[in-house]
Design an enzyme around this catalytic site. Structure first.
Site, mmCIF file in Angstrom:
data_model
loop_
_atom_site.group_PDB
_atom_site.id
_atom_site.type_symbol
_atom_site.label_atom_id
_atom_site.label_comp_id
_atom_site.label_asym_id
_atom_site.label_seq_id
_atom_site.Cartn_x
_atom_site.Cartn_y
_atom_site.Cartn_z
ATOM 1 N N ARG A 178 -0.169 -5.020 3.987
ATOM 2 C CA ARG A 178 -1.054 -3.867 4.191
ATOM 3 C C ARG A 178 -1.734 -3.450 2.889
ATOM 4 N NH1 ARG A 178 3.402 -2.877 7.564
ATOM 5 N NH2 ARG A 178 2.889 -2.405 9.750
ATOM 6 N N ILE A 179 -0.944 -3.330 1.808
ATOM 7 C CA ILE A 179 -1.505 -2.886 0.534
ATOM 8 C C ILE A 179 -2.382 -3.977 -0.072
ATOM 9 C CG2 ILE A 179 -0.958 -2.188 -1.818
ATOM 10 C CD1 ILE A 179 1.571 -0.851 -0.686
ATOM 11 N N HIS A 202 5.165 5.163 -11.646
ATOM 12 C CA HIS A 202 5.406 4.886 -10.221
ATOM 13 C C HIS A 202 4.691 5.935 -9.361
ATOM 14 C CE1 HIS A 202 8.385 2.502 -7.571
ATOM 15 N NE2 HIS A 202 7.369 2.906 -6.832
ATOM 16 N N ASP A 230 0.155 -15.515 0.254
ATOM 17 C CA ASP A 230 1.171 -14.815 1.027
ATOM 18 C C ASP A 230 1.849 -15.842 1.928
ATOM 19 O OD1 ASP A 230 1.549 -11.543 1.809
ATOM 20 O OD2 ASP A 230 2.406 -13.007 3.180
ATOM 21 N N ASP A 286 2.367 0.187 -12.908
ATOM 22 C CA ASP A 286 2.842 1.419 -12.269
ATOM 23 C C ASP A 286 4.349 1.380 -12.083
ATOM 24 O OD1 ASP A 286 2.177 3.976 -10.962
ATOM 25 O OD2 ASP A 286 2.971 3.003 -9.160
ATOM 26 N N PRO A 310 6.930 -7.119 -1.617
ATOM 27 C CA PRO A 310 8.235 -6.450 -1.661
ATOM 28 C C PRO A 310 9.144 -7.188 -2.629
ATOM 29 C CG PRO A 310 8.040 -7.762 0.331
ATOM 30 C CD PRO A 310 6.687 -7.805 -0.336
ATOM 31 N N GLU A 314 12.479 1.456 -15.177
ATOM 32 C CA GLU A 314 11.868 2.752 -14.880
ATOM 33 C C GLU A 314 12.875 3.821 -14.481
ATOM 34 O OE1 GLU A 314 10.179 2.839 -10.446
ATOM 35 O OE2 GLU A 314 9.360 1.179 -11.599
ATOM 36 N N ALA A 374 3.765 -2.982 -7.564
ATOM 37 C CA ALA A 374 4.751 -3.264 -6.521
ATOM 38 C C ALA A 374 6.157 -2.864 -6.962
ATOM 39 C CB ALA A 374 4.679 -4.741 -6.132
ATOM 40 N N ARG A 375 6.853 -3.753 -7.670
ATOM 41 C CA ARG A 375 8.203 -3.482 -8.153
ATOM 42 C C ARG A 375 8.355 -4.072 -9.550
ATOM 43 N NH1 ARG A 375 8.014 -0.242 -4.870
ATOM 44 N NH2 ARG A 375 9.417 0.222 -3.132
#
Length: 332
Positions: free
Chosen positions: A157-158, A297, A177, A260, A208, A265, A235-236
């Site tokens: 989606r993002i 974040h 993907d 981000d 993810p 973090e 993302a992460r």
């Protein structure tokens, strides 16, 4: 429905109050605490527990107590579900839901903002101005986005929203993907991971996190990237090896990074400090670089997102209580 929402913040509280007003048969109660073994007892007497936190929920006592209280549903008010211990979820037969669509565009717009900040070299411009230097130096000349290839790793989606935005600005967009969605072919061309890494002028991550892709971007990938490339990670943190990133930036293997999220973090995001020495060494190094921009974040942090985090998670909770299938179940 009676729900306890952990880690409540003032901006979320607005929409909790709105829900309670519009659903008089429901009772959403809140706590500032994170969900852990010390705070799980607060959930006793509730039908569902809901969380939004970056701290791992990895203590078996949490899942055991929830099951003992008759709570079968843990509703995440976030996209990410890597905080969950899935062995305990299965052991105690819990349902996990998340909110994957609270606002893909919010994160996509933040990715664009970071990319344009770096592409137009605002970091160095601001640093020069702080030193009272307003000269248009040769190394401040930038390029325009329509000349660039944007590579997207993770076209969910993002990632799809990100592709659409960059495509609208004239960039060539390529992506990778596990699942290739034909609906995205108007905005990007699917290709393999290595091709994205090697050809992207702006590489942006939207996957993810699971153990198989920790350090997905490390020394090998930085050497394969263009030395003019910009890395964006919305993302992460653990998707990128931070020390390898720092080395790549020092060696000019890539041109910049917009982050981000960071692996460390949890140690400092959402906290205030009085000295740079109190912060992780990796952040201290990144903060010295005018070709790096770090946000805490906060890519998701818009009014639309916060509203949907409450409404989507509680709508799923209500569906489950009423014997319906949730819209956003997470199964691993």
């Amino acid at each position: 429905m009676k729900a306890l929402l952990y880690n409540m913040t003032p901006e979320q509280m607005v929409y909790v109050d709105k829900w309670n007003k519009e659903h008089p048969d429901d009772d959403l109660e809140t706590t500032d605490d994170y969900l852990n073994a010390k705070t799980v007892e607060q959930a006793k007497g509730f039908d569902v527990a809901s969380v939004m936190q970056v701290e791992d929920i990895d203590e078996e006592a949490v899942y055991q107590k929830l099951a003992e209280y008759g709570i079968t549903h843990l509703a995440l008010r976030s996209v990410g579900y890597n905080i969950i211990n899935w062995d305990y979820v299965h052991k105690y037969n819990l349902l996990i839901t998340n909110t994957p669509a609270y606002s893909p565009r919010a994160v996509a717009e933040n990715a664009l903002t970071s990319a344009m900040f770096l592409l137009r070299k605002w970091g160095k411009i601001f640093k020069n101005e702080q030193n009272l230097n307003f000269v248009r130096e040769a190394d401040l000349m930038s390029d325009e986005i329509y000349n660039k290839t944007v590579g997207i790793i993770g076209v969910g989606r993002i990632g799809s929203a990100t592709a659409e935005i960059f495509h609208a600005l004239g960039a060539k967009v390529i992506g990778n993907d596990l699942i290739e969605n034909p609906a995205n072919e108007a905005f990007l061309t699917y290709t393999d991971f290595d091709t994205v890494i090697k050809n992207a002028d702006i590489l942006t991550l939207h996957t993810p996190l699971d153990p198989s892709i920790v350090d997905m971007i490390g020394a090998k990938q930085f050497k394969e990237m263009k030395d003019s490339a910009i890395l964006i990670n919305q993302a992460r943190g653990p998707l990128v090896n931070t020390q390898d990133l720092i080395e790549a930036l020092k060696k000019h293997e890539i041109a910049g990074a917009g982050l981000d999220v960071l692996t460390e973090e949890n140690d400092f995001f959402m906290h205030k400090f009085t000295s740079m020495d109190q912060l992780p060494k990796t952040y201290q190094e990144l903060a010295k670089m005018d070709n790096v921009v770090v946000t805490p974040h906060s890519a998701y942090y818009t009014k639309t997102s916060v509203k949907n985090m409450i409404e989507h998670s509680m709508t799923d909770a209500k569906r489950v209580i009423n014997g319906q299938k949730p819209v956003y179940p997470v199964e691993l």
